[in-house]
Enzyme design. Structure first.
Site, PDB file in Angstrom:
ATOM      1  N   TYR A  11      27.215  97.065  47.318  1.00 46.43           N
ATOM      2  CA  TYR A  11      27.123  96.784  48.845  1.00 46.43           C
ATOM      3  C   TYR A  11      28.717  97.108  49.333  1.00 46.43           C
ATOM      4  O   TYR A  11      28.801  97.913  50.552  1.00 46.43           O
ATOM      5  CB  TYR A  11      26.682  95.542  48.881  1.00 46.43           C
ATOM      6  CG  TYR A  11      27.042  95.195  50.493  1.00 46.43           C
ATOM      7  CD1 TYR A  11      26.284  95.385  51.533  1.00 46.43           C
ATOM      8  CD2 TYR A  11      28.019  94.072  50.741  1.00 46.43           C
ATOM      9  CE1 TYR A  11      26.401  94.823  52.822  1.00 46.43           C
ATOM     10  CE2 TYR A  11      28.024  93.537  51.895  1.00 46.43           C
ATOM     11  CZ  TYR A  11      27.292  93.901  52.816  1.00 46.43           C
ATOM     12  OH  TYR A  11      27.429  93.359  54.222  1.00 46.43           O
ATOM     13  N   SER A  34      32.459  94.746  56.172  1.00 47.45           N
ATOM     14  CA  SER A  34      32.300  93.538  55.611  1.00 47.45           C
ATOM     15  C   SER A  34      33.561  93.178  54.966  1.00 47.45           C
ATOM     16  O   SER A  34      34.125  93.974  54.475  1.00 47.45           O
ATOM     17  CB  SER A  34      31.174  93.703  54.529  1.00 47.45           C
ATOM     18  OG  SER A  34      31.268  92.632  53.766  1.00 47.45           O
TER      19      SER A  34
END
Length: 341
Positions: free
Chosen positions: A153, A128
């Site tokens: 995350y 990501s």
């Protein structure tokens, strides 16, 4: 047999990648746990798109189930693995970190073990843009250090990259990580801004615009993402002959390991993104400007030159066109604004 094991097949990116693989005539074994993080009915509708195609098999399975995943690897013996399953969401990771530990860390570790035992040809996994964290130099380049994540995350995604490198180094398994930059388009996630804004605007509701609308994102259209992912899947990572351990590049290695940004390369201010949506919907947004939320990055911008050199592809869909296509899908799929989607 040319079998691809694809995790997260009922997810946004997973469904689109599976469709393209099936169109090419491949065999796809799709895994998903259909968790209720967002509307399960949307996930099931995506899954129905796949189950109508020859060459697809669905297995409901949680990657944290070590024995279940090992048994599936033994049965399927995939040649390649495309790992797109994850507990997504930056803000949700602040409230429910255990879900990210189980899905993004334990699940990934179990997947790596399956790849090791069956000597897969290539593992491509979703990282990501969030790993760039508090970095301020733009655009983000894969050779940048990513040691300051600002959400749990993002930390799990950075951990995935380190875990993958270890397995590439120890066992010689080609591993490629793709750092996605704010993917949007038809069949998108309801927790993402475009989906939320569309639903609220059609219902005549006020939209919450964080960062006073000045957040910058490298919005990337789904078709561009899929093209890049499949080209990477078809080209296993190799050791970098130029890798210098005295000046190590985090994106390559003496092991068969690569990291690539996959983004649009044309960052857009959030208010301009909303303007594109207003134009596509023919609706003026009622905006409530709010401060940036914890865990949110101020800006993201991708340098995609490494990906272009590697597979000869760079995303190109303009934001206005991508938003229009999303709106067309949304109107056709829902017919009217969904209640609590």
């Amino acid at each position: 047999m040319n079998v691809v094991l694809l995790t997260g097949c009922a997810g946004f990116i997973g469904m689109h990648c599976a469709l393209r693989l099936l169109e090419r005539g491949g065999t796809v074994v799709g895994i998903d746990n259909l968790n209720p993080y967002y509307d399960v009915a949307l996930k099931q509708a995506r899954l129905a798109q796949l189950q109508a195609r020859p060459g697809f098999r669905f297995v409901k399975l949680d990657l944290a189930d070590r024995q279940g995943l090992a048994a599936l690897f033994d049965e399927v013996r995939p040649c390649r693995v495309l790992h797109l399953a994850a507990q997504a969401g930056v803000r949700y990771s602040i409230d429910c970190p255990d879900d990210y530990t189980d899905a993004n860390l334990l699940g990934f570790a179990n997947l790596l073990q399956g790849c090791r035992r069956h000597r897969v040809e290539h593992l491509v996994y979703a990282s990501s843009s969030s790993v760039y964290g508090s970095n301020a130099k733009m655009p983000f380049v894969e050779s940048d250090a990513v040691d300051h994540p600002i959400s749990y995350y993002a930390a799990t995604k950075k951990a995935n990259e380190l875990m993958a490198h270890t397995y590439a180094h120890l066992y010689g398994i080609p591993m490629t990580g793709l750092r996605f930059f704010t993917v949007y388009g038809p069949w998108g996630r309801p927790d993402m801004a475009l989906f939320k804004f569309t639903r609220a605007m059609l219902a005549g509701e006020t939209i919450n615009v964080y960062g006073d609308g000045q957040l910058v994102r490298d919005f990337t259209y789904i078709d561009d993402i899929v093209e890049g992912v499949l080209r990477v899947l078809d080209k296993p990572a190799t050791p970098d002959a130029q890798f210098d351990p005295l000046h190590p590049n985090p994106a390559t290695s003496s092991a068969p390991y690569r990291i690539f940004n996959i983004g649009n390369g044309r960052p857009t201010v959030l208010l301009d993104y909303i303007a594109a949506l207003e134009e596509a919907l023919g609706v003026r947004a009622q905006k409530r400007l709010l401060p940036r939320q914890p865990g949110d990055m101020q800006s993201t911008a991708a340098d995609t030159s490494a990906l272009q050199r590697w597979v000869g592809f760079a995303p190109a869909t303009p934001v206005k066109e991508g938003v229009r296509r999303f709106v067309d899908w949304y109107r056709a799929f829902y017919r009217k604004p969904p209640a609590g989607a």
